[in-house]
Every structure is written in structure tokens, then in C-alpha cells.
Scaffold this active site. Structure first.
Site, short mmCIF file in Angstrom:
data_model
loop_
_atom_site.label_atom_id
_atom_site.label_comp_id
_atom_site.label_asym_id
_atom_site.label_seq_id
_atom_site.Cartn_x
_atom_site.Cartn_y
_atom_site.Cartn_z
N ARG A 1 0.85 -1.20 0.00
CA ARG A 1 0.00 0.00 0.00
C ARG A 1 0.87 1.24 0.00
O ARG A 1 0.56 2.24 -0.64
CB ARG A 1 -0.94 -0.01 1.19
CG ARG A 1 -2.23 -0.77 0.97
CD ARG A 1 -2.05 -2.17 0.43
NE ARG A 1 -3.27 -2.89 0.25
CZ ARG A 1 -3.84 -3.64 1.19
NH1 ARG A 1 -3.27 -3.80 2.36
NH2 ARG A 1 -4.97 -4.26 0.93
N ASP B 1 0.17 -6.91 -3.19
CA ASP B 1 -1.25 -6.63 -2.97
C ASP B 1 -1.77 -5.90 -4.21
O ASP B 1 -1.04 -5.74 -5.20
CB ASP B 1 -1.47 -5.83 -1.68
CG ASP B 1 -2.77 -6.24 -0.98
OD1 ASP B 1 -3.82 -6.11 -1.62
OD2 ASP B 1 -2.71 -6.70 0.16
N HIS C 1 -6.41 -10.08 -3.75
CA HIS C 1 -5.42 -9.02 -3.51
C HIS C 1 -4.30 -9.11 -4.56
O HIS C 1 -3.14 -8.83 -4.26
CB HIS C 1 -4.84 -9.11 -2.09
CG HIS C 1 -5.82 -8.69 -1.04
ND1 HIS C 1 -6.04 -7.37 -0.70
CD2 HIS C 1 -6.66 -9.41 -0.26
CE1 HIS C 1 -6.96 -7.31 0.26
NE2 HIS C 1 -7.36 -8.53 0.52
N ASP D 1 -6.73 -14.15 1.95
CA ASP D 1 -7.80 -13.37 2.58
C ASP D 1 -8.69 -12.68 1.54
O ASP D 1 -8.26 -12.38 0.44
CB ASP D 1 -7.21 -12.32 3.54
CG ASP D 1 -6.23 -11.38 2.85
OD1 ASP D 1 -5.50 -11.85 1.95
OD2 ASP D 1 -6.18 -10.19 3.20
N GLU D 2 -9.93 -12.46 1.96
CA GLU D 2 -10.86 -11.55 1.30
C GLU D 2 -11.00 -11.76 -0.22
O GLU D 2 -11.03 -10.80 -0.98
CB GLU D 2 -10.43 -10.10 1.59
CG GLU D 2 -10.45 -9.78 3.07
CD GLU D 2 -9.95 -8.37 3.40
OE1 GLU D 2 -10.60 -7.71 4.22
OE2 GLU D 2 -8.90 -7.95 2.87
N TRP E 1 -6.86 -13.59 11.94
CA TRP E 1 -6.92 -12.11 11.99
C TRP E 1 -8.32 -11.60 12.26
O TRP E 1 -8.49 -10.54 12.86
CB TRP E 1 -6.36 -11.50 10.71
CG TRP E 1 -7.23 -11.62 9.48
CD1 TRP E 1 -7.32 -12.68 8.64
CD2 TRP E 1 -8.10 -10.62 8.94
NE1 TRP E 1 -8.21 -12.42 7.62
CE2 TRP E 1 -8.70 -11.16 7.78
CE3 TRP E 1 -8.44 -9.32 9.33
CZ2 TRP E 1 -9.61 -10.45 7.00
CZ3 TRP E 1 -9.36 -8.60 8.55
CH2 TRP E 1 -9.93 -9.17 7.39
N TYR F 1 -3.80 -5.01 15.35
CA TYR F 1 -3.63 -4.29 14.09
C TYR F 1 -3.20 -2.85 14.39
O TYR F 1 -4.01 -2.00 14.76
CB TYR F 1 -4.93 -4.30 13.28
CG TYR F 1 -5.04 -5.48 12.31
CD1 TYR F 1 -4.45 -6.70 12.60
CD2 TYR F 1 -5.74 -5.37 11.10
CE1 TYR F 1 -4.55 -7.77 11.72
CE2 TYR F 1 -5.84 -6.44 10.22
CZ TYR F 1 -5.25 -7.63 10.54
OH TYR F 1 -5.35 -8.68 9.67
N TRP G 1 -0.99 -2.55 8.45
CA TRP G 1 -1.39 -2.29 7.05
C TRP G 1 -1.16 -0.81 6.80
O TRP G 1 -1.44 0.02 7.66
CB TRP G 1 -2.86 -2.67 6.85
CG TRP G 1 -3.08 -4.12 7.18
CD1 TRP G 1 -3.56 -4.63 8.34
CD2 TRP G 1 -2.75 -5.24 6.36
NE1 TRP G 1 -3.57 -6.00 8.30
CE2 TRP G 1 -3.08 -6.41 7.10
CE3 TRP G 1 -2.23 -5.39 5.08
CZ2 TRP G 1 -2.89 -7.70 6.59
CZ3 TRP G 1 -2.05 -6.67 4.57
CH2 TRP G 1 -2.37 -7.80 5.32
C1 ACM Z 1 -6.34 -8.95 6.41
O1 ACM Z 1 -6.34 -8.06 7.29
N1 ACM Z 1 -7.05 -8.79 5.30
C2 ACM Z 1 -5.56 -10.15 6.57
#
Ligand code: ACM
Length: 634
Positions: free
Chosen positions: A182, A211, A285, A350-351, A417, A442, A488
Site C-alpha cells: 500500500r 497486494d 489481492h 484473505d478476502e 486475523w 492491528y 497495514w
Molecule cells: C487482512 O487483514 N485482510 C488479513
């Protein structure tokens, strides 16, 4: 050689050319808290003349590290005797001894150490050099912070309190994750980050390298990854408001690490007993990868690397059924496995926006052929196939807790997470788990009140980090490898701000994953954090002092009226407040711990904290209307 002799002569002349000053060492404020500390009367006087280091042969590198730290921090030039000649050999009095135990001390394991400071000597012992390294980090915290004055060289003496320390970690995995996609952070910054990690005894640097917003690792034979994938259009300001790339706009923001950079960082981390865990985040991602090689997605559209969160309409997910997906993953992970000696590779997971798979004829055909009923099961098929690939490269796979959905790959380690739930489920299935729950670990979240903190998601105060408990009740602790602080960087555009977001919260996580649960004590920790601020100041590391800020909340009184309660994370502060729109100081009313009635007509409250008669916090201004709303939503 002549130059070297002249240098040491000058140094010796410097010793005697100045009167030496004696500094009392810091009170014992070590973070993470050692397992056992017993203090005795007296001190060891560390002087530039008497402080040689002697070290067992296989401890020479660690001795060298200590010698460099003492030189860097206080201008000492220590002599030494070991298998490896470090520094000069001006003297060999060896006030500091580094010893590898001949007979293993079974209490302290591979990473533990014992540190004994007597008036005659400092003796640091361990079963392995790694343990000595952690002992050195403790020793450095018994010394005062680095001396940055011009005059410091060779003149300062330190009184180190006599102490007996036995110490070893609670968990084998003590991680910090940094997202460099990022926002990209240079090789030099990564080294600085690793240096700071080492001081608090972290041992895994989890490097989130890819990502949607940037691909950061050179892969030979895939030049588009660093030509295209590493760059996005520049945007400044509030991350959530950025415009997607406009036609013809040049992608100039980004960067990547060459394979030589990576080897250098891996070596640098190893010298500090830190393993580097690379993360290549797939199947989702993956927009930076897909922007570089569009045939990898289901839609096969040409996308740009995103300067922003990816809208739901963009296909940032690898197509499971495409042969090209598996060819490129094989190429990437072959090189990743060679570059990173650590036994694990993190493969994300993830996601995933799985809806694109459901519209893709190839993926649908694959599901029919394999008897796969749901999109989650298709991801599970992907993860299991990926695990085989990772294992074929001699590594073990770690994935975010989404990889549990649809069936976990047989050997996978789960990084939990979205709370602790995924970790609990995986541990109950006999899988290894690393805990990094969003609400406790986090560090991208704000660390104090939104009215005074920089722009960022959610809230995670220092005291909440300190409450993190990696082993949930009812789970066999043997499956919990440890815990991690994860950062992040969507809203962290530069290194100074990264430091601000990291410290002191990472200290709380360091203590959680190193120190025994039974010794955890918030008040004691908070005071040690204050001492650590002096070390961060001396090392020019930025940090947050949000722990001093008053916390103002609305509560309901017995008669249902709204009252104002003020608390602090830090113990021992004095709070002053106003309701009349002026700025409080220590001449204003003091908050005595009893929730306040609101005077008629007041529209805001202002609060400030003092410590030892001096202002210590930021002033917190709150509209009573906003506080009333928060009471309604409780
Ligand atoms: C995450 O925070 N998407 C692993």
C-alpha cells in the site's frame, strides 16, 4: 594500518584528555519483562577502559554485535578475546563475559539467557548464541539511552545495577507484519524497522510484499511485475477518497526490492536473529500481478495497479482453472523459496471476491469435474493445490484464516486475523496457529481519540494491545506458535508515521509474546514504557504518547441524566476540565473520579492531563451533543 594505529592512539589520548563522567544507569525498565529479575545492592561500573568483552568462540558474532552497539551508543571502543577478533585489542580486562553453557540449562531453552551483574563482572550465559543476543538486548536496556552529545566519545562511565536475570520467551513465534504494498518503504527503512524489532526480542518479520496496490519483489523471468506491477498513479491525501487512474496518467508512485536487496535484508535480519516470512497474497489481492499479466484473471481484462481500495467490479482474483495461474505461481514460489531461508511462506488467502469464479466457464467446469459445490470450496481446492506447490519447494504454507473456509489444506498453518475464532478452529483440528486478531494487534488502527489522532481506521489503544492473549481458553497451547503485531499501510504514507503507529504499541505485543502471562501488569508496563520513550528519543524513533490522553465518555446517572466520566490509560495522572469553552490548566477544577453533572447551557467539555505538576497530554475537546449520541448508540 598506520591510519588505524593513529586512530586508536587518538582515542586513548581522548580517554585521558577529559575527566570522565559517571552516569547512573536507568532503573530496571526492561521490555519485554524478563521471567525473573532479582536485584542486589551495588553496581558494576562500566568504563571504556575496563569493559573488554570475552566470548566463547561460537559467541564471537554476538560479542561483535555488542561491541558495535556500545561503540555506536556511547563511543566505546571495546577490546575482546574470542575466536574472532572484534574491535581493537587495546585492553583485555573483559568486564563482560559471553558464555555458551557447556551443560545445557534446560529451563531457558534455545532463546533464553541468564544475566548476572556483580561489582566485578557482567556474565551473560545462554545455551545458544541466539539467547546471548536477547541477553544483550536486555543489557542495553540496563544502560542509559544512546548519548547523542558531541562530547560523548570514551568519557562516560555507567553504574549498572547488580542484578540476576533469568529469561526465556513464552512463544517461539514473535512477529511483526509490515505491508509494503500500500506504501513502499525503502531497503534502508526496512533495516531500521528490523533494528527496532530486535530491541524488543521479536523474531519474525512478516513482509507483506504483494497486494492490489503494488508488487514489491523482483522475480527473474517475469519483468512486467516490476515494470508494471510495482507502480501506480500518485495520490496524496485521504486514502478512501482517491480517484482511480485516469486515461494516459503515468504510474510513478511505487518501487520494489531487487533480489539482491532481499538477500541483503534477509542477511541483516538473520544477524539479529529475525526470520523473514515473505507473503505473496493470492488468490485475491492480486491486482498488481494481474495488471502485469492479464491472462491470470477470469475476465482477462487489462487493469491498472490500484491507488485505492479495489472496487467490487474489478477482478483482482486469480482464475483457479487457468493453466497460466499455476505456471506463474510455480515460477514465483520457486524463487521465493530460494530467496527466503525461513521454513514458512505466507500465501495470503484473505478476502477473495469469489463471485468472478462463479461467472467463469473454466472455473465452473473445474467445479463440476472435481465435485466442488461452493465458491469457498473452490478456494479450498486452490489452497490445497497451492500447499502441494509450496511443500514441493521444501516449505510450509501459512494463510490468513479465510483458508479454513471450504476445508483447510492438510498441513497449513493458520494466521488468525478476524478475531481468534479461526485460530481456535484450526488449533482444534490440530493445525499450527499464529494469532493476530484485528481488535488487539492491528497497529494500523488509531491509538487514541479520533479528534486528535491522524486519519486511520478503528481504535486500538495501547492498553488493549496489552490485554491480547494469544492462547484462548480450551485450546491446547502447543498449537499456538505465537502472536504478531500487524501493520497495514493504506493510511501510513511515510516512515515517520509508520514509527508513530508502531511504538509503543509493538512493545505491548512484544511483552505479550515474550513474557509469562502471570507477570503481566498494566501499571508496571505503562511506567516501563515511559522509560522506553527515552530510548526511542535517543534513537530518533517517532512514537505516540496517546496513552496520556484523557478518555471522555458519556454515562447514564441514576436519574437517567447524562454524566461525563473521564478516565486515563496511564495511571497517576491528574485531570482538569472546563465546560465553558476555555482551555483548562491546573488552576481549573480537578476531576476526582466521580462522573460530572453537566452545567446548564454547556455545549462542550475540554480536558487535560498533568503528571508531576506538568502538562502531559493533548487537550481533548468534546462536543456534548456527540457524547450524547454515543450514549444513545451504546
Ligand atoms: C487482512 O487483514 N485482510 C488479513
Amino acid at each position: 594500518m598506520k591510519k588505524l594505529i593513529a586512530y586508536f592512539l587518538t582515542t586513548i589520548i581522548c580517554y585521558y584528555g577529559h575527566a570522565q563522567s559517571v552516569m547512573d544507569s536507568a532503573i530496571i525498565s526492561v521490555i519485554p519483562q524478563p521471567v525473573s529479575v532479582s536485584t542486589q545492592n551495588g553496581y558494576y561500573l562500566l568504563t571504556p577502559q575496563a569493559a573488554g568483552i570475552s566470548a566463547d568462540k561460537n559467541a564471537a558474532d554476538v560479542a561483535d554485535f555488542l561491541s558495535c552497539l556500545l561503540h555506536h551508543n556511547y563511543g566505546y571502543f571495546l577490546s575482546g578475546q574470542s575466536g574472532k577478533a572484534f574491535s581493537s585489542s587495546v585492553n583485555t580486562k573483559a568486564g563482560i563475559e559471553l558464555k555458551i553453557n557447556k551443560i545445557e540449562n534446560t529451563t531457558i531453552g534455545d532463546e533464553g539467557y541468564t544475566l548476572k551483574v556483580t561489582p566485578e563482572k557482567i556474565i551473560l550465559s545462554a545455551n545458544k548464541p541466539k539467547g546471548l543476543f536477547y541477553g544483550i538486548q536486555t543489557l542495553m536496556q540496563l544502560l542509559p539511552p544512546k548519548d547523542n552529545s558531541d562530547e560523548h566519545t570514551q568519557r562516560i562511565q555507567f553504574k549498572i545495577p547488580c542484578v540476576d536475570i533469568t529469561d526465556y520467551p513464552r512463544f517461539g513465534y514473535r512477529g511483526m507484519m509490515l505491508d509494503v504494498s500500500r506504501h513502499f518503504f525503502s531497503k534502508e527503512f526496512i533495516k531500521k524497522y528490523i533494528d527496532e524489532m530486535a530491541k524488543y526480542k521479536f523474531n519474525v518479520f512478516h513482509w507483506h510484499l504483494t497486494d492490489d496496490q503494488g508488487w514489491r519483489i523482483e522475480i527473474k523471468g517475469l519483468p512486467e511485475l516490476t515494470k508494471v506491477g510495482a507502480w501506480r498513479v500518485p495520490r496524496t491525501g485521504k486514502w478512501d477518497t482517491f480517484q482511480m487512474p485516469q486515461s494516459g496518467e503515468e504510474a510513478t508512485d511505487g518501487g520494489y526490492y531487487t533480489q539482491a536487496d532481499i538477500q541483503e535484508i534477509v542477511k541483516y535480519a538473520k544477524q539479529r536473529y529475525i526470520d523473514v516470512l515473505p507473503e505473496i497474497d493470492v488468490p485475491a489481492h492480486s491486482l498488481a500481478l494481474i495488471a502485469s499479466y492479464p491472462d491470470l484473471s477470469c475476465t482477462q481484462q487489462q487493469y491498472d495497479v490500484s491507488p485505492q481500495y479495489v472496487p467490487d467490479s474489478i477482478d483482482d482474483v486469480l482464475c483457479v482453472a487457468n493453466d497460466s495461474t499455476w505456471l506463474i505461481l510455480d515460477k514465483i514460489f520457486t524463487q521465493v523459496a530460494q530467496l527466503f531461508p525461513y521454513k514458512y511462506i505466507h500465501t495470503g488467502g484473505d478476502e477473495a471476491n469469489r463471485k468472478f469464479w462463479m461467472k467463469d466457464p473454466k472455473d465452473i467446469a473445474l467445479m463440476q469435474k472435481e465435485g466442488i459445490a461452493t465458491p469457498a470450496e473452490l478456494q479450498s481446492y486452490f489452497e490445497k493445490k497451492l500447499e502441494k506447490l509450496i511443500v514441493s519447494k521444501g516449505k510450509r504454507m501459512i494463510g490468513w484464516d479465510e483458508i479454513l473456509e471450504g476445508g483447510l489444506a492438510p498441513e497449513a498453518t493458520v494466521m488468525s486475523w478476524r478475531g481468534m475464532k479461526g485460530g481456535i478452529e484450526a488449533a482444534k483440528m490440530g493445525h499450527e496457529v499464529i494469532m493476530t486478531p484485528i481488535m488487539e494487534t492491528y497497529l494500523s488502527r488509531k491509538q487514541g481519540d479520533a479528534s486528535v489522532e491522524p486519519f486511520g481506521p478503528g481504535l486500538l489503544r495501547l492498553s488493549t494491545c496489552y490485554q491480547f492473549e494469544p492462547v484462548p481458553e480450551g485450546v491446547n497451547p502447543k498449537f499456538i506458535l505465537g502472536g504478531q503485531a500487524s501493520t497495514w499501510t493504506e493510511k501510513i504514507p511515510n516512515y515517520r508515521h509508520l514509527e508513530y503507529m508502531t511504538w509503543p504499541r509493538a512493545m505491548a505485543i512484544a511483552e505479550v509474546v515474550w513474557s509469562p502471562k502471570s507477570t503481566r501488569n498494566w501499571n508496571n508496563f505503562a511506567h516501563r514504557v515511559e522509560q522506553q520513550f527515552k530510548y526511542l528519543d535517543a534513537d530518533s524513533v517517532k512514537y505516540s504518547q496517546s496513552m496520556y490522553d484523557p478518555i471522555t465518555t458519556a454515562v447514564k446517572g441514576a436519574d437517567d441524566s447524562m454524566k461525563i466520566k473521564i478516565t486515563t490509560e496511564m495511571p497517576g495522572l491528574t485531570l482538569y476540565y472546563t465546560f465553558d469553552g476555555t482551555d483548562p490548566d491546573n488552576f481549573y477544577p480537578e476531576y476526582k473520579g466521580v462522573p460530572l453533572d453537566i452545567p446548564k447551557g454547556a455545549s462542550e467539555i475540554r480536558v487535560i492531563a498533568y503528571k508531576d505538576g506538568r502538562v502531559i497530554s493533548r487537550q481533548m475537546n468534546h462536543s456534548l451533543e456527540e457524547l450524547r449520541k454515543s450514549l444513545k448508540t451504546k
